[in-house]
Design a protein around this motif. Structure first.
Motif, PDB file in Angstrom:
ATOM      1  N   LYS A   4     -17.534   1.903 -37.749  1.00 53.85           N
ATOM      2  CA  LYS A   4     -18.602   0.935 -37.943  1.00 53.85           C
ATOM      3  C   LYS A   4     -18.311  -0.216 -36.986  1.00 53.85           C
ATOM      4  O   LYS A   4     -17.436  -1.025 -37.214  1.00 53.85           O
ATOM      5  CB  LYS A   4     -18.514   0.463 -39.411  1.00 53.85           C
ATOM      6  N   HIS A   6     -18.370  -3.261 -35.824  1.00 55.37           N
ATOM      7  CA  HIS A   6     -18.840  -4.618 -36.109  1.00 55.37           C
ATOM      8  C   HIS A   6     -17.844  -5.637 -35.616  1.00 55.37           C
ATOM      9  O   HIS A   6     -17.873  -6.784 -36.001  1.00 55.37           O
ATOM     10  CB  HIS A   6     -19.050  -4.777 -37.624  1.00 55.37           C
ATOM     11  N   LYS A  45     -23.487 -10.629 -42.345  1.00 54.55           N
ATOM     12  CA  LYS A  45     -23.153  -9.417 -43.080  1.00 54.55           C
ATOM     13  C   LYS A  45     -21.925  -9.717 -43.946  1.00 54.55           C
ATOM     14  O   LYS A  45     -20.943 -10.225 -43.458  1.00 54.55           O
ATOM     15  CB  LYS A  45     -22.807  -8.288 -42.105  1.00 54.55           C
ATOM     16  N   GLU A  47     -18.635  -9.125 -45.462  1.00 52.26           N
ATOM     17  CA  GLU A  47     -17.514  -8.198 -45.236  1.00 52.26           C
ATOM     18  C   GLU A  47     -16.952  -7.790 -46.595  1.00 52.26           C
ATOM     19  O   GLU A  47     -16.763  -8.631 -47.461  1.00 52.26           O
ATOM     20  CB  GLU A  47     -16.425  -8.900 -44.439  1.00 52.26           C
ATOM     21  N   LYS A  48     -16.700  -6.456 -46.771  1.00 51.01           N
ATOM     22  CA  LYS A  48     -16.192  -6.019 -48.065  1.00 51.01           C
ATOM     23  C   LYS A  48     -14.732  -6.457 -48.173  1.00 51.01           C
ATOM     24  O   LYS A  48     -13.878  -5.958 -47.453  1.00 51.01           O
ATOM     25  CB  LYS A  48     -16.292  -4.490 -48.164  1.00 51.01           C
ATOM     26  N   VAL A  55     -20.200  -3.063 -51.115  1.00 52.45           N
ATOM     27  CA  VAL A  55     -20.806  -2.554 -49.881  1.00 52.45           C
ATOM     28  C   VAL A  55     -22.279  -2.301 -50.187  1.00 52.45           C
ATOM     29  O   VAL A  55     -22.611  -1.633 -51.172  1.00 52.45           O
ATOM     30  CB  VAL A  55     -20.119  -1.244 -49.438  1.00 52.45           C
ATOM     31  N   ASP A 113     -25.177  -2.811 -45.251  1.00 54.64           N
ATOM     32  CA  ASP A 113     -23.996  -2.351 -44.510  1.00 54.64           C
ATOM     33  C   ASP A 113     -24.187  -0.942 -43.964  1.00 54.64           C
ATOM     34  O   ASP A 113     -23.701  -0.612 -42.887  1.00 54.64           O
ATOM     35  CB  ASP A 113     -22.770  -2.368 -45.445  1.00 54.64           C
ATOM     36  N   ILE A 137     -26.130  -1.278 -37.773  1.00 56.37           N
ATOM     37  CA  ILE A 137     -26.034  -0.668 -39.111  1.00 56.37           C
ATOM     38  C   ILE A 137     -25.908   0.846 -38.965  1.00 56.37           C
ATOM     39  O   ILE A 137     -26.826   1.508 -38.469  1.00 56.37           O
ATOM     40  CB  ILE A 137     -27.276  -0.997 -39.963  1.00 56.37           C
ATOM     41  N   GLU A 323     -15.687   2.743 -43.748  1.00 63.35           N
ATOM     42  CA  GLU A 323     -15.187   1.400 -44.072  1.00 63.35           C
ATOM     43  C   GLU A 323     -13.742   1.242 -43.599  1.00 63.35           C
ATOM     44  O   GLU A 323     -13.329   0.182 -43.147  1.00 63.35           O
ATOM     45  CB  GLU A 323     -15.245   1.140 -45.588  1.00 63.35           C
TER      46      GLU A 323
END
Ligand code: GZL
Length: 370
Positions: A4, A6, A45, A47-48, A55, A113, A137, A323
């Motif tokens: 992912k 990001h 966004k 963040e987890k 998420v 996410d 995404i 993730e």
């Protein structure tokens, strides 16, 4: 490696989060409210973190047209529950692609996410998936496929091999007829799913290829029943009026249409069953839903080839891997079985691979998850 991506956004997001938390901590009045209004929330966004932040998943589901679809929906909703650490935004497109396109754009605006998509048909996704990619995404496609010019527009796909499902069914028919010494012309009706859906494309191609390579199989008609019971019944009634007792086999591309097909056959005074030389009409189907398997146990469906709808846990596993920045396969096929109560075909051979056929009992039906 699908990660992912990001990283650049992470730094910006971290600065934004520090700024916001700084403003809030300073106790600036109204700033939090202004801040929400002032800051373009969709660009922040979340963040987890280890435990607290869920998420957010935007999931576009095709509709609720069949038992299979309902089982698929239950599976994904259970897997992406708040208790499991997710915020699921679920959209039912009611069998309309334009609703799926609209939902995906809303997910993008909401800054989810991940986007998870079961595409009603294969085409028409390039533009909206480009927008998701532009927004950073990741999109996970499941069940049916998308046909896009650039496959980097989606992170990965998990689903069935629909052509193989059809070939397993056709091989079962071929073995059945040869075991019974049936070598006269066999007239087949194909009740198709939603035209352009991956499942329809694969299952229809399998029967078309089997008829093409067979000496005595004849394809009388093909028509879509749109995967629903009502439409399946309507189409079958029409074809019974046209072909009547000339019909030997009905190859139906999902169980819900098979329910309607069987009703139409019986209401038209014909009998469903495997003894085509006694005028019975042999029905084969796909999905292996609870009701479909009950009809298979009763002999109304001769063979039911499973299409596994339980994607939830597999999709959640993929999200967790992404993730964690782990490698993820671009394509994953889900395991499937085949069931019959016509017990002497224990397996079918497709391209030198032996696929077992499970002899169906009520115990097996009772123990299944859907
Ligand atoms: C196949 C799935 C199909 C099912 C139908 O994976 O997309 O859609 O076979 C459902 O029951 O409506």
């Amino acid at each position: 490696m699908i990660v992912k991506n990001h990283k650049p956004k992470k730094i910006i997001e971290l600065i934004m989060l520090l700024l916001i938390s700084g403003v809030v901590l300073c106790g600036c009045t109204g700033s939090a409210g202004n801040n929400k209004e002032g800051t373009d929330a969709k660009n922040i966004k979340r963040e987890k973190s280890s435990a607290s932040q869920p998420v957010t998943i935007g999931l576009s589901q095709i509709g609720s047209e069949s038992d299979w679809r309902m089982a698929s929906t239950e599976s994904v909703k259970a897997a992406f529950s708040s208790g499991a650490g997710y915020n699921l935004i679920f959209d039912d497109a009611q069998q309309k692609q334009e609703n799926q396109l609209k939902a995906i754009r809303e997910f993008i605006d909401q800054g989810v996410d991940y986007i998870i998509l079961d595409p009603i048909v294969e085409t028409g996704w390039d533009s909206v998936l480009s927008e998701a990619k532009e927004a950073g995404i990741p999109v996970i496609v499941y069940d049916r496929r998308v046909d896009v010019a650039d496959d980097s527009l989606y992170a990965c796909w998990i689903g069935s091999d629909f052509y193989l499902e059809g070939k397993r069914t056709c091989m079962w028919l071929s073995d059945f007829f040869s075991d019974r010494g049936i070598d006269h012309n066999i007239n087949i009706i194909n009740i198709q799913g939603t035209m352009g859906a991956t499942a329809q494309i694969g299952r229809s191609k399998a029967i078309e290829d089997a008829v093409y390579h067979s000496r005595n199989w004849r394809l009388l008609a093909q028509e879509s029943g749109e995967y629903t019971t009502a439409k399946g019944k309507e189409v079958m009634k029409k074809l019974l009026a046209k072909y009547g007792e000339n019909i030997d086999v009905v190859y139906v591309e999902n169980d819900n249409m098979a329910y309607g097909v069987i009703d139409a056959i019986r209401e038209s005074g014909y009998v469903t069953g495997a003894d085509i030389d006694k005028g019975e009409i042999l029905v084969v189907s796909f999905d292996a839903t609870h009701n479909g398997l009950q009809l298979t146990l009763d002999g109304a469906i001769a063979v039911d080839t499973e299409c596994n709808p339980l994607y939830g846990p597999r999709l959640a596993e993929m999200v967790e891997m992404m993730e964690a920045g782990e490698d993820i396969e671009k394509e994953t096929y889900i395991e499937e079985d085949q069931f019959s109560a016509v017990g002497y075909i224990a397996s079918v051979n497709v391209e030198d691979t032996e696929y077992p056929v499970t002899y169906l009992t009520s115990k097996i039906i009772d123990e299944r998850a859907y």
